[in-house]
Design an enzyme around this catalytic site. Structure first.
Site, mmCIF file in Angstrom:
data_model
loop_
_atom_site.group_PDB
_atom_site.id
_atom_site.type_symbol
_atom_site.label_atom_id
_atom_site.label_comp_id
_atom_site.label_asym_id
_atom_site.label_seq_id
_atom_site.Cartn_x
_atom_site.Cartn_y
_atom_site.Cartn_z
ATOM 1 N N ILE A 165 0.856 -1.171 0.000
ATOM 2 C CA ILE A 165 0.000 0.000 0.000
ATOM 3 C C ILE A 165 0.901 1.232 0.000
ATOM 4 O O ILE A 165 2.075 1.152 0.342
ATOM 5 C CB ILE A 165 -0.985 0.026 1.206
ATOM 6 C CG1 ILE A 165 -0.233 -0.044 2.539
ATOM 7 C CG2 ILE A 165 -1.999 -1.103 1.092
ATOM 8 C CD1 ILE A 165 -1.152 0.010 3.754
ATOM 9 N N ASP A 166 0.340 2.356 -0.398
ATOM 10 C CA ASP A 166 1.129 3.573 -0.541
ATOM 11 C C ASP A 166 1.668 4.071 0.802
ATOM 12 O O ASP A 166 1.115 3.763 1.860
ATOM 13 C CB ASP A 166 0.283 4.685 -1.169
ATOM 14 C CG ASP A 166 -0.233 4.319 -2.545
ATOM 15 O OD1 ASP A 166 0.451 3.555 -3.244
ATOM 16 O OD2 ASP A 166 -1.321 4.794 -2.914
ATOM 17 N N LYS A 167 2.706 4.865 0.708
ATOM 18 C CA LYS A 167 3.355 5.445 1.896
ATOM 19 C C LYS A 167 2.356 6.110 2.831
ATOM 20 O O LYS A 167 2.357 5.877 4.044
ATOM 21 C CB LYS A 167 4.417 6.458 1.448
ATOM 22 C CG LYS A 167 5.004 7.295 2.576
ATOM 23 C CD LYS A 167 5.906 8.381 2.028
ATOM 24 C CE LYS A 167 6.379 9.312 3.146
ATOM 25 N NZ LYS A 167 7.202 10.430 2.628
ATOM 26 N N ARG A 267 -7.248 5.744 -5.526
ATOM 27 C CA ARG A 267 -7.019 7.170 -5.725
ATOM 28 C C ARG A 267 -7.334 7.571 -7.167
ATOM 29 O O ARG A 267 -7.950 8.608 -7.425
ATOM 30 C CB ARG A 267 -5.579 7.515 -5.363
ATOM 31 C CG ARG A 267 -5.240 7.197 -3.911
ATOM 32 C CD ARG A 267 -3.744 7.147 -3.646
ATOM 33 N NE ARG A 267 -3.125 8.474 -3.722
ATOM 34 C CZ ARG A 267 -1.824 8.671 -3.580
ATOM 35 N NH1 ARG A 267 -1.009 7.644 -3.379
ATOM 36 N NH2 ARG A 267 -1.334 9.890 -3.651
#
Length: 356
Positions: A165-167, A267
């Site tokens: 998953i993204d930062k 997103r």
């Protein structure tokens, strides 16, 4: 040429990782010419004294797999090194330019057994080293947690992260401790049998109570820092299901269910239907996209940005079948404090506006 990506653009479904076949190419990881005065010694002990972050058990397994060589020929652990021998350690993967170094970083471990663990990642923590973030990542933390396990090699792509998953996204991730577990779990992600639900706060009033976004995702040709929905002959197939949980005036709390796992999928798909994630700076959600022009409202939204200083996205639930027991496992993570306080602010704003 290797193209560098921003630290939060990662290959979530890891579909660039392939199994190594019987005819796999071998890569040199270590080479030493034995000193003239060296006494005869078992090669596993000889290498154990010279290799950092490698246990004798792991060296023996490498020898059993034909990866330890003397003068260009595979040898067993019991082989006695002799002066002027050329000892090499070969692996079925290239040597990483930046080896994963164990770092003592706190982990929120939700579940753990001998073949996997589930962690709850906080926002702001990069998942994997690379692109300027070679230290202080989740992988470094996992390497520290597993440093006393002789069978776990943090630099081996056949174990470790199964998805990412993204930062600045918080939430649940599963990590495989064994190659078999990673293969089994990876197949579940590939076959879309895992259960992944996210909570997101998005700009605007999402009119439909529920819906599905289908659109190939790939690099935005106009802005390489972003991903975008592309034509059917470009990018990778992606499907996101969403459901409205709560309408809060100029924003909406939604649940997103991933059928696929592409980079920035939620997103990008929510932006594609006109509902950018709240405070998602990369996609423009850090601007006031809905609402009034009053200074009081602008101040309120800016306070909301400060309350949750990242995209309002949380990987809330994760479900899969255990690779050994066959048990269906399901984990839930409460929303983090920043998103909880953000949503409460919008609830208060709506309540106060209705009383005016």
């Amino acid at each position: 040429m290797i193209e560098e990506l921003p630290d939060d653009i990662e290959n979530d479904d890891l579909d660039d990782v392939e199994a190594v076949g019987d005819e796999a190419q071998l890569y040199e990881h270590f080479r030493v010419v034995v000193d003239r005065g060296q006494e005869m010694m078992r090669v596993d002990k000889y290498l154990f004294d010279r290799l950092t972050n490698a246990s004798r058990n792991r060296i023996q397994k490498a020898a059993d797999a034909g990866f330890v060589m003397a003068n260009g020929k595979p040898v067993k652990s019991s082989y006695k090194v002799k002066p002027q021998d050329v000892i090499t350690v070969m692996m079925d993967r290239p040597r990483y330019e930046n080896e994963v170094i164990p770092e003592d970083i706190p982990l929120n471990i939700v579940y753990e057994d001998r073949c996997l663990m589930v962690v709850n990642k906080p926002a702001g923590l990069v998942v994997h080293p690379g692109h300027g973030n070679y230290h202080g990542t989740l992988v470094n933390a996992i390497a520290w947690h597993m440093k006393d396990n002789p069978d776990y090699d943090a630099n081996d792509p056949h174990v470790g992260l199964v998805h990412r998953i993204d930062k600045d996204t918080s939430g649940l991730l599963v990590i495989a401790k064994t190659p078999d577990a990673k293969t089994h779990l990876g197949n579940q992600f590939f076959n879309k049998t895992t259960k992944r639900r996210y909570r997101a706060l998005v700009w605007g009033n999402v009119e439909q109570d529920e819906g599905t976004v289908v659109g190939n995702i790939g690099r935005n040709p106009k802005d390489r820092m972003q991903m975008a929905v592309l034509s059917d002959d470009q990018g990778k197939h992606a499907v996101t299901h969403y459901r409205v949980l709560e309408r809060l005036g100029y924003v909406t709390l939604v649940e997103c269910i991933l059928e696929t796992g592409r980079t920035h999928q939620i997103r990008v798909h929510m932006k594609h239907i006109g509902h950018i994630l709240f405070n998602d700076e990369r996609y423009g959600g850090h601007e006031i996209l809905k609402g009034t022009h009053f200074a009081k409202y602008k101040q309120f939204v800016n306070n909301c940005f400060e309350t949750c200083p990242r995209q309002a996205l949380h990987a809330m639930t994760l479900g899969f079948v255990h690779p050994v027991t066959g048990e269906e496992m399901y984990f839930t993570s409460e929303m983090p404090d920043d998103m909880t306080r953000l949503i409460d602010k919008w609830r208060s704003y709506i309540s106060n506006r209705e009383l005016e």
